[in-house]
Design an enzyme around this catalytic site. Structure first.
Site, PDB file in Angstrom:
ATOM      1  N   HIS A 113       0.848  -1.140  -0.057  1.00 43.89           N
ATOM      2  CA  HIS A 113      -0.174  -0.096   0.038  1.00 43.89           C
ATOM      3  C   HIS A 113       0.951   1.376  -0.046  1.00 43.89           C
ATOM      4  CE1 HIS A 113      -3.570   2.312  -0.133  1.00 43.89           C
ATOM      5  NE2 HIS A 113      -4.373   1.657   0.986  1.00 43.89           N
ATOM      6  N   ALA A 114       1.970   1.261   0.200  1.00 48.23           N
ATOM      7  CA  ALA A 114       3.004   2.425   0.135  1.00 48.23           C
ATOM      8  C   ALA A 114       3.106   2.577  -1.236  1.00 48.23           C
ATOM      9  CB  ALA A 114       4.329   2.185   1.120  1.00 48.23           C
TER      10      ALA A 114
END
Length: 217
Positions: free
Chosen positions: A185-186
């Site tokens: 998700h980063a």
């Protein structure tokens, strides 16, 4: 080749700083793709349906920039090209890991992929790929799954996508296959997964000319 991303001027700076601190930053979705055209092409040309789908998925990933981001030593890089690492089934019921370089044309990709499959099947080792510019693929052709999770070694801090193909089913003349997509998700948001799915489905729907008799893979 890879290029370092300047995190301080990156549009995803705040998202990266937030999600890179999560104990579990990997999330995923499962969708169904229409593989009617893809299956017909693979069958007509006597080629591996799995390898053809992997080739099309890799092709889609080349166009989605976040799918080419990787975190290495707390820095972000973008690769010019992403390749594949995949499980390869062996005759004794186990599997090995293979590495598959992406080529823009199927004619270039398929022979090299078949060589790698044969090589992995001839060995007994189980050594995961150590390179970073890969998408990890696997197949569960026995299961029409609706969700899936993956074994993870958290200390490895893998940041590349993982994609799994499930069992193909047929209904009313259309063939579909579940596909799971897990990302960091980063680096990747839901928007980007949606863009990948659209590109992947578009490539699966794009027929290629049937190969002349005797020129299949």
């Amino acid at each position: 080749m890879k290029h370092k991303v300047d995190i301080h001027t990156w549009a995803r700076k705040e998202h990266y700083n937030l999600f890179s601190k999560f104990e579990e930053p990997i999330y995923g979705v499962v969708i169904n793709v229409d593989v009617t055209v893809a299956y017909q092409f693979a069958k007509a040309n006597h080629i591996s349906f799995f390898l053809y789908c992997m080739y099309r998925a890799l092709g889609a990933a080349q166009f989605i920039e976040p799918f080419k981001y990787r975190i290495e030593d707390d820095e972000v890089f973008i690769y010019d090209r992403v390749d594949a690492a995949s499980t390869v089934p062996r005759d004794n019921g186990t599997f090995g890991f293979g590495y598959f370089q992406y080529y823009p044309t199927l004619a270039a990709f398929m022979p090299e992929a078949l060589k790698e499959m044969a090589d992995v099947r001839s060995r007994t080792d189980l050594v995961p790929a150590s390179i970073e510019n890969i998408i990890r693929f696997s197949a569960l052709p026995w299961i029409d799954f609706t969700s899936i999770s993956h074994a993870r070694m958290f200390s490895a801090k893998m940041s590349g996508p993982s994609i799994s193909f499930g069992k193909m089913t047929e209904k009313d003349g259309r063939r579909t296959m579940p596909v799971s997509i897990h990302v960091h998700h980063a680096l990747v948001d839901g928007l980007h997964i949606g863009q990948f799915i659209e590109a992947f489905q578009g490539l699966l729907n794009r027929p290629l000319p049937t190969l002349p008799e005797g020129e299949g893979f």
